[in-house]
Design an enzyme around this catalytic site. Structure first.
Site, PDB file in Angstrom:
ATOM      1  N   LYS A 165       0.866  -1.180   0.000  1.00 23.60           N
ATOM      2  CA  LYS A 165       0.000   0.000   0.000  1.00 23.60           C
ATOM      3  C   LYS A 165       0.899   1.225   0.000  1.00 23.60           C
ATOM      4  CE  LYS A 165      -4.435   0.859   0.035  1.00 23.60           C
ATOM      5  NZ  LYS A 165      -5.498   0.015  -0.548  1.00 23.60           N
TER       6      LYS A 165
HETATM    7  P1  NAD Z   1     -12.820   7.391  -3.224  1.00 26.02           P
HETATM    8  O1  NAD Z   1     -11.878   8.445  -2.823  1.00 26.02           O
HETATM    9  O2  NAD Z   1     -13.109   7.154  -4.654  1.00 26.02           O
HETATM   10  O3  NAD Z   1     -14.216   7.575  -2.487  1.00 26.02           O
HETATM   11  C1  NAD Z   1     -14.357   7.694  -1.108  1.00 26.02           C
HETATM   12  C2  NAD Z   1     -15.778   8.113  -0.840  1.00 26.02           C
HETATM   13  O4  NAD Z   1     -15.994   8.133   0.574  1.00 26.02           O
HETATM   14  C3  NAD Z   1     -16.116   9.509  -1.334  1.00 26.02           C
HETATM   15  O5  NAD Z   1     -17.442   9.503  -1.819  1.00 26.02           O
HETATM   16  C4  NAD Z   1     -16.028  10.365  -0.058  1.00 26.02           C
HETATM   17  O6  NAD Z   1     -16.813  11.529  -0.136  1.00 26.02           O
HETATM   18  C5  NAD Z   1     -16.574   9.388   0.943  1.00 26.02           C
HETATM   19  N1  NAD Z   1     -16.241   9.651   2.326  1.00 26.02           N
HETATM   20  C6  NAD Z   1     -15.055   9.978   2.883  1.00 26.02           C
HETATM   21  N2  NAD Z   1     -15.173  10.112   4.195  1.00 26.02           N
HETATM   22  C7  NAD Z   1     -16.458   9.835   4.497  1.00 26.02           C
HETATM   23  C8  NAD Z   1     -17.217   9.796   5.678  1.00 26.02           C
HETATM   24  N3  NAD Z   1     -16.672  10.060   6.842  1.00 26.02           N
HETATM   25  N4  NAD Z   1     -18.527   9.458   5.585  1.00 26.02           N
HETATM   26  C9  NAD Z   1     -19.098   9.191   4.399  1.00 26.02           C
HETATM   27  N5  NAD Z   1     -18.433   9.211   3.259  1.00 26.02           N
HETATM   28  C10 NAD Z   1     -17.148   9.536   3.299  1.00 26.02           C
HETATM   29  O7  NAD Z   1     -12.246   6.044  -2.554  1.00 26.02           O
HETATM   30  P2  NAD Z   1     -12.593   4.550  -2.964  1.00 26.02           P
HETATM   31  O8  NAD Z   1     -11.567   4.082  -3.904  1.00 26.02           O
HETATM   32  O9  NAD Z   1     -14.038   4.450  -3.299  1.00 26.02           O
HETATM   33  O10 NAD Z   1     -12.293   3.809  -1.586  1.00 26.02           O
HETATM   34  C11 NAD Z   1     -13.252   3.672  -0.563  1.00 26.02           C
HETATM   35  C12 NAD Z   1     -12.838   2.521   0.346  1.00 26.02           C
HETATM   36  O11 NAD Z   1     -12.752   1.312  -0.410  1.00 26.02           O
HETATM   37  C13 NAD Z   1     -11.479   2.660   1.024  1.00 26.02           C
HETATM   38  O12 NAD Z   1     -11.524   2.015   2.275  1.00 26.02           O
HETATM   39  C14 NAD Z   1     -10.564   1.884   0.091  1.00 26.02           C
HETATM   40  O13 NAD Z   1      -9.371   1.461   0.711  1.00 26.02           O
HETATM   41  C15 NAD Z   1     -11.468   0.726  -0.270  1.00 26.02           C
HETATM   42  N6  NAD Z   1     -11.139   0.004  -1.492  1.00 26.02           N
HETATM   43  C16 NAD Z   1     -11.024   0.642  -2.683  1.00 26.02           C
HETATM   44  C17 NAD Z   1     -10.763  -0.089  -3.836  1.00 26.02           C
HETATM   45  C18 NAD Z   1     -10.708   0.547  -5.191  1.00 26.02           C
HETATM   46  O14 NAD Z   1     -10.597  -0.192  -6.172  1.00 26.02           O
HETATM   47  N7  NAD Z   1     -10.804   1.851  -5.327  1.00 26.02           N
HETATM   48  C19 NAD Z   1     -10.585  -1.466  -3.746  1.00 26.02           C
HETATM   49  C20 NAD Z   1     -10.714  -2.093  -2.518  1.00 26.02           C
HETATM   50  C21 NAD Z   1     -11.004  -1.352  -1.399  1.00 26.02           C
END
Ligand code: NAD
Length: 415
Positions: free
Chosen positions: A105
């Site tokens: 990461k």
């Molecule tokens: P992103 O930045 O695209 O989106 C994050 C979202 O969460 C946004 O809509 C933001 O406004 C919202 N957010 C942030 N803080 C918040 C809060 N306190 N309450 C409500 N909403 C909130 O990120 P992402 O890629 O969608 O990642 C989200 C999660 O999924 C993370 O934990 C990440 O590690 C995990 N993840 C992502 C992927 C991927 O392919 N992008 C894969 C596996 C896991």
């Protein structure tokens, strides 16, 4: 209350899982720590000609199964411990879905919303250069995470390629299609969340069509998860982002919400739903809750008020260990992060394979391969849970750790 340190959570989960395994104690000791950690402080020229120094990390947890894989996060609250936890979870995640990668990461402490496009590009290219001592298509392949996306991945690919004098698309995944990205990657994590939710619903004799879903987060995971859940017949009653949420008991029209979001960059003010606070969304009367935002969202404090019967962890570490225990006691079916959100790394793996071969597959093929892997992995975790009488999270950890330990046993300790 102090925010939970997710590295402690990850270690606690690991310690619990290894109790159910018969692994060489030396291997356990080694798997408990990251293999290598890089911390970089680097300057970025800002629009006002000042120079700001940013701090970034790249952590490799394990290389036993193959090159390391894991996203890059841009967030003001990022810490080395957070990156360590996420790297460790990546190791187990890749092993659970049977993909030949180790876990990594990366992250930069910054608020991307406050940076101009030029500043973001400067920061990304310099960070990519700083971590290029660790990054390569054979060694470590980053991907998007919170606060980054295909634009940043394109800059990383270009920066690495400029250093080498030729294009190296396989050095990073989650790229735009035009430069070696994969069909289906943008929705892959959300698709995996929905596929595993369907499997969990079956275990409760429920179908998507009878299901009311609340989704926290409207980013790269939450937005496609909401959209695909609706496409499968579910009623998505609420979604939220960092600024708050929207609720409609009769169901939100996700493409319409997306159109609103595309114009306003926020869910706030969406006319066909009531606005609700983020905390309220988590506690709504619904069948499935999909936390797809950040870690530590469900704690011992709000867990007793959670009404969902199934929690699909689109985000990494959205439940604290205390919340986990409380919800299990209530009989909630928790699809653990390292299984539930593994669709992203699965299609990232497909992207890497396609880039290495310069031969690209169609979207249907990708989605079907992804679905098969997610269903197979879900069933394998279920089987471990049943055989060893474990909850799904511990079972997933047991399966992942066992596979990595077996690889280490075969490889032996060098020299
Ligand atoms: P992103 O930045 O695209 O989106 C994050 C979202 O969460 C946004 O809509 C933001 O406004 C919202 N957010 C942030 N803080 C918040 C809060 N306190 N309450 C409500 N909403 C909130 O990120 P992402 O890629 O969608 O990642 C989200 C999660 O999924 C993370 O934990 C990440 O590690 C995990 N993840 C992502 C992927 C991927 O392919 N992008 C894969 C596996 C896991």
């Amino acid at each position: 209350m102090m925010a939970e340190n997710i590295y402690e959570t990850a270690l606690q989960q690991f310690d619990q899982a290894v109790q159910h395994l018969d692994i060489n104690p030396g291997i356990v000791k080694y798997l408990r720590v990251p293999k290598r950690e890089l911390c970089v402080n680097f300057p970025v020229e800002m629009d006002d000609d000042s120079v700001q120094v940013f701090t970034g990390y790249r952590v490799h947890h394990s290389t036993a199964l193959g090159p390391t894989k894991g996203g890059i996060r841009y967030h003001p609250g990022t810490t080395l411990d957070e990156i360590r936890a996420l790297a460790m979870w990546m190791t187990w995640k890749c092993a659970v879905v049977g993909i030949p990668y180790g876990g990594a990461k990366g992250g930069v402490i910054c608020d991307p919303k406050t940076l101009s496009l030029r500043e973001l590009e400067n920061l990304t290219r310099r960070y990519a250069t700083e971590i290029s001592v660790l990054m390569s298509p054979q060694g470590d392949i980053p991907a998007p995470d919170v606060g980054t996306g295909e634009r940043e991945m394109a800059w990383i690919m270009d920066t690495y390629s400029m250093h080498h004098g030729f294009s190296v698309p396989a050095v990073v995944t989650g790229k735009p299609l035009a430069i070696g990205g994969s069909q289906g990657r943008a929705e892959a994590t959300g698709r995996g969340v929905v596929v595993t939710t369907i499997e969990a619903l079956k275990r409760r004799n429920l179908a998507m069509e009878d299901t009311r879903i609340a989704v926290q987060g409207f980013g790269k995971v939450g937005a496609p998860a909401a959209y695909l859940a609706q496409e499968h017949g579910a009623t998505v009653i609420a979604i939220s982002d960092v600024d708050g949420g929207i609720y409609n008991a009769r169901g939100l029209d996700i493409p319409d919400v997306r159109a609103h979001f595309a114009t306003h960059r926020t869910l706030t003010g969406y006319p066909k739903g009531e606005s609700i606070a983020n905390a309220e969304l988590l506690e709504l009367d619904c069948d499935v809750l999909m936390p797809c935002a950040m870690e530590n969202q469900i704690t011992a404090e709000n867990a007793p008020r959670i009404k969902a019967r199934i929690i699909a962890e689109g985000a990494n570490g959205p439940l604290t260990p205390d919340a986990d225990a409380l919800l299990l006691k209530k009989g909630v079916f928790i699809i653990p992060d390292i299984l539930c959100n593994a669709g992203g790394v699965t299609v990232s793996y497909f992207e890497w394979v396609q880039d290495l071969q310069s031969f690209f597959w169609g979207e249907d093929e990708i989605n079907e391969r992804l679905r098969r892997i997610m269903v197979r992995s879900f069933n394998q975790v279920m089987l471990v849970a049943q055989e060893k009488k474990l909850d799904m999270r511990t079972a997933a950890q047991v399966l992942g750790i066992q596979r990595v330990a077996e690889a280490m046993q075969w490889r032996g300790i060098y020299p």
